[in-house]
Design an enzyme around this catalytic site. Structure first.
Site, PDB file in Angstrom:
ATOM      1  N   ASP A 466      -8.043  -4.718   3.904  1.00  0.00           N
ATOM      2  CA  ASP A 466      -7.600  -4.057   5.130  1.00  0.00           C
ATOM      3  C   ASP A 466      -8.719  -3.219   5.746  1.00  0.00           C
ATOM      4  O   ASP A 466      -9.726  -2.904   5.102  1.00  0.00           O
ATOM      5  CB  ASP A 466      -6.382  -3.176   4.830  1.00  0.00           C
ATOM      6  N   ASP A 534       0.601  -6.696  12.118  1.00  0.00           N
ATOM      7  CA  ASP A 534       1.523  -5.924  11.293  1.00  0.00           C
ATOM      8  C   ASP A 534       2.960  -6.066  11.764  1.00  0.00           C
ATOM      9  O   ASP A 534       3.870  -5.527  11.136  1.00  0.00           O
ATOM     10  CB  ASP A 534       1.135  -4.440  11.306  1.00  0.00           C
TER      11      ASP A 534
END
Length: 736
Positions: A466, A534
């Site tokens: 990430d 997301d």
């Protein structure tokens, strides 16, 4: 073999060709687009003879040219290929060709090839090489390297040359009248925007230290009729994970015999690249694609290129469960044990433990940089969970955010100088975190060794990598002065990924950047999957993935089943809709399955079985999209290369004026074949906004509809009028 007459050189493949005239100071493009066929002497001479425009009034007294290194010397007043200076001097580059190398692939020279040319420039004291390769799928890859050679300037003690910009620019013809590119934000990545190609400059800059959620991503110049299945298109993409610049430009005097210019380059920050004698700068690869078959044609070329890579994933993409929206930071072994057992029941093949497993990480405000298992949460380490996952026959994955650091961490307290930013004072945090300066060898080594140790200890199969914030004031004080560091930070990232994969063969890595903030073909050279967003809301996800597939094939795009009430939009959607949307990529689950009742678990298990049945097609077939007048509906499909099987998703996002669809064409099928059509309602039926289905749908639902490809693909068929936020899955098999 070589193909060319005099200095006119051609590359041909997959119905496209590039023709260059290498006789002048710098090679220039004579043609880029549809294949002209084998280049004979008459065609070559005609292209060259027609390659000079008129001499206009109030203009240079010679015809303007547009070379592969456009500059003011050519009368080009637009964005130049090169910008820079040597202490305020050497601002007028005049490179000239000193060598050309040309070779073609295939017995007939129609499988691509490459043209390389070397240039020298006495004004800027640079030696340069430009390599143009056309692969067998029709994708152009352009690589440029410049090297400082102070001897060229006549002064070996010459001052450094500061490179401010180095772009690759290709001309496009007058019929390219529209621009399509992308913008977006967190949870709404790759939102298309389209408009006319006006006079002037359309410039998109990604200045976030990564492409960003609003990345231009892919810039397209197209004809007025451009759609998914129609029109001509010229597109560019920069395979780079740092700052970038995309340019579409049209000047009133044109670009040589062409109308406009399409270009890309790394976005260099002031003083970032200062070349001393002997130093080189290697520009990121610039990719250019032409299609006569609309946007789907562009995507098909890019997908085929990616699938042909030696590093492309070859084993079936495992059904994945990620723990983030299921448990967040609640890393309780009993809770995770129950989740793993339910995951195994529905057919999950890989479990990924997301954020929250490492030292001091009880929320998003602390711990980044301390890549040590938190023994207060995991007293026996991660071993018990890893063993449980493997006992159920599943792979184990783990989340990291290696490029970031919290000030509330042991690492930041021990090494505050490892934080990327001005030495005077740091700017604002984002998500309570800063960036770790990986250009520092000690910081780089620390992070690499910690990750490698964890991967080795637990035999980690998969990393979710990430990167949750932009790089602001991205300067490093490592050398004693604050220097821009985005370029070197990006190269350090690449080096770390490459090293980890070398040390741990078989390790797969997913690129995530607050969702879809770092989606490019530079990072994809080193990773196996993209987390597209997301946002697991299927309404948003349909559009996000539709446009992500412009660049990436479905097997590289993670798509997860989320909760009934989306965690990012609060929208509620039916389980069947969520399952269909998550099916046609690299499927997964990001939902606490403890919330699912027995009937829902059975439906999810049937979905998992359908994914395993269909993924061979999904992850190898050609992506197609229907051009529909009603923007509230979409029909997308994946068709086998031999057109023997296909699946299509028919979906409605919202209400619209039409009461019914009329005849909708299923693109990509063989018109000469016959197809058995089945409606896959294994996961639950779609809610309709009608009294009864079209008669052929009734037959398909009963498993007895056989239709000619000419009817499905050419004439079209009426489709059910669905209620908003509903979808149907069609499974087509060729029977004759």
């Amino acid at each position: 073999m070589r193909d060319g007459y005099g200095a006119v050189l051609a590359l041909r493949a997959a119905g496209t060709s590039l023709v260059l005239d290498a006789a002048g100071r710098v090679p220039r493009v004579l043609h880029w687009g549809a294949d002209l066929g084998p280049l004979d002497e008459a065609t070559a001479e005609a292209l060259r003879a027609s390659g000079s425009p008129a001499v206009l009034n109030n203009s240079p007294d010679v015809p303007r040219s547009f070379s592969l290194w456009p500059s003011e010397l050519e009368g080009w007043a637009g964005t130049p290929a090169q910008e820079g200076h040597a202490a305020g001097s050497a601002t007028t580059p005049r490179p000239h060709t000193v060598a050309v190398r040309h070779e073609t692939d295939g017995p007939d020279g129609d499988l691509g090839g490459r043209i390389e040319f070397d240039l020298v420039d006495e004004i800027t004291a640079l030696r340069s090489t430009m390599s143009i390769a056309l692969d067998r799928f029709g994708v152009l890859a352009v690589d440029v390297t410049v090297t400082r050679d102070a001897v060229l300037s006549g002064d070996p003690a010459d001052v450094p040359y500061t490179l401010d910009a180095l772009r690759v620019l290709l001309p496009v013809p007058e019929r390219a009248v529209d621009i399509l590119d992308f913008t977006g934000k967190w949870c709404r990545e790759r939102a298309p925007q389209r408009g006319p190609l006006f006079f002037g400059s359309h410039v998109r800059r990604a200045r976030r230290g990564k492409p960003g959620h609003d990345a231009p991503y892919l810039v397209v110049a197209g004809t007025e009729d451009l759609g998914f299945r129609r029109g001509e298109a010229w597109a560019a993409h920069l395979a780079w994970s740092g700052d970038a610049e995309y340019v579409v430009e049209r000047l009133t005097e044109g670009a040589g015999p062409f109308s406009s210019v399409l270009g890309v380059g790394e976005g260099l920050r002031p003083g970032e690249i200062a070349l001393e004698d002997g130093d080189s700068y290697v520009a990121p690869t610039a990719l250019f694609v032409w299609s006569a078959d609309g946007l789907d044609g562009l995507a098909d070329r890019l997908h085929r290129r990616l699938r042909a890579r030696p590093s492309h994933p070859v084993k079936p993409r495992p059904l994945t469960l990620n723990s983030w929206e299921a448990v967040y930071f609640d890393h309780d072994l009993d809770r995770l044990t129950a989740l793993v057992k339910r995951a195994a029941r529905v057919g999950v093949e890989r479990v990924v433990l997301d954020d929250g497993w490492f030292h001091g990480r009880r929320d998003a405000n602390a711990g980044l940089g301390d890549w040590i298992v938190d023994r207060s949460v995991w007293p026996d380490g991660l071993g018990p969970l890893v063993d449980l996952v493997r006992a159920h026959g599943m792979e184990f994955g783990l989340w990291f955010e290696p490029e970031m650091i919290n000030l509330d961490s042991d690492l930041a307290r021990a090494h505050p100088d490892w934080v990327l930013g001005p030495r005077q004072a740091l700017g604002a945090s984002a998500r309570d975190q800063y960036v770790l300066d990986l250009t520092r060898p000690d910081a780089y080594t620390y992070v690499l060794e910690r990750i490698s140790a964890i991967v080795g200890e637990y035999g980690v199969d998969y990393i979710k990598w990430d990167h949750n914030r932009d790089l602001s004031e991205a300067v490093s004080g490592y050398v004693g002065v604050d220097r821009p560091a985005v370029h070197e930070q990006t190269l350090a990232l690449y080096r770390m990924l490459d090293t980890l994969r070398t040390r741990h063969p078989g390790l797969e890595i997913e690129t995530c950047s607050g969702g879809g903030g770092r989606v490019d073909l530079g990072i994809l050279d080193r990773t196996d999957r993209v987390w597209a967003s997301d946002c697991n809301d299927p309404v948003e996800r349909l559009q996000i993935e539709r446009w992500t597939r412009m660049l990436l094939p479905p097997e590289l795009i993670g798509s997860h089943l989320g909760a009934e009430r989306s965690h990012t939009t609060s929208r509620r959607t039916d389980l069947a809709f969520r399952l269909i949307v998550a099916l046609t990529a690299h499927a997964g689950i990001e939902w606490d399955l403890q919330e699912a009742d027995e009937e829902q678990l059975d439906r999810i298990a049937r979905w998992g079985a359908a994914y395993r049945e269909l993924r061979g097609l999904i992850h190898s077939g050609r992506v197609v999209n229907a051009d529909l007048a009603d923007e509230s509906t979409l029909l997308t499909g994946i068709v086998a290369d031999d057109r023997s099987r296909a699946i299509f998703t028919w979906a409605r996002l919202g209400t619209s004026a039409p009461g019914q669809s009329g005849r909708v064409r299923f693109p990509g099928l063989d018109p000469a074949a016959r197809y058995a059509v089945r409606i896959r309602d294994d996961f639950g039926p779609a809610s309709r906004h009608q009294s009864a289905d079209p008669s052929w749908i009734v037959a398909a639902a009963a498993g007895s509809a056989i239709l000619p490809g000419a009817v499905l693909a050419v004439a079209g068929v009426p489709l059910p009028t669905l209620n908003p936020q509903q979808a149907m899955l069609f499974d087509l098999v060729r029977v004759s």
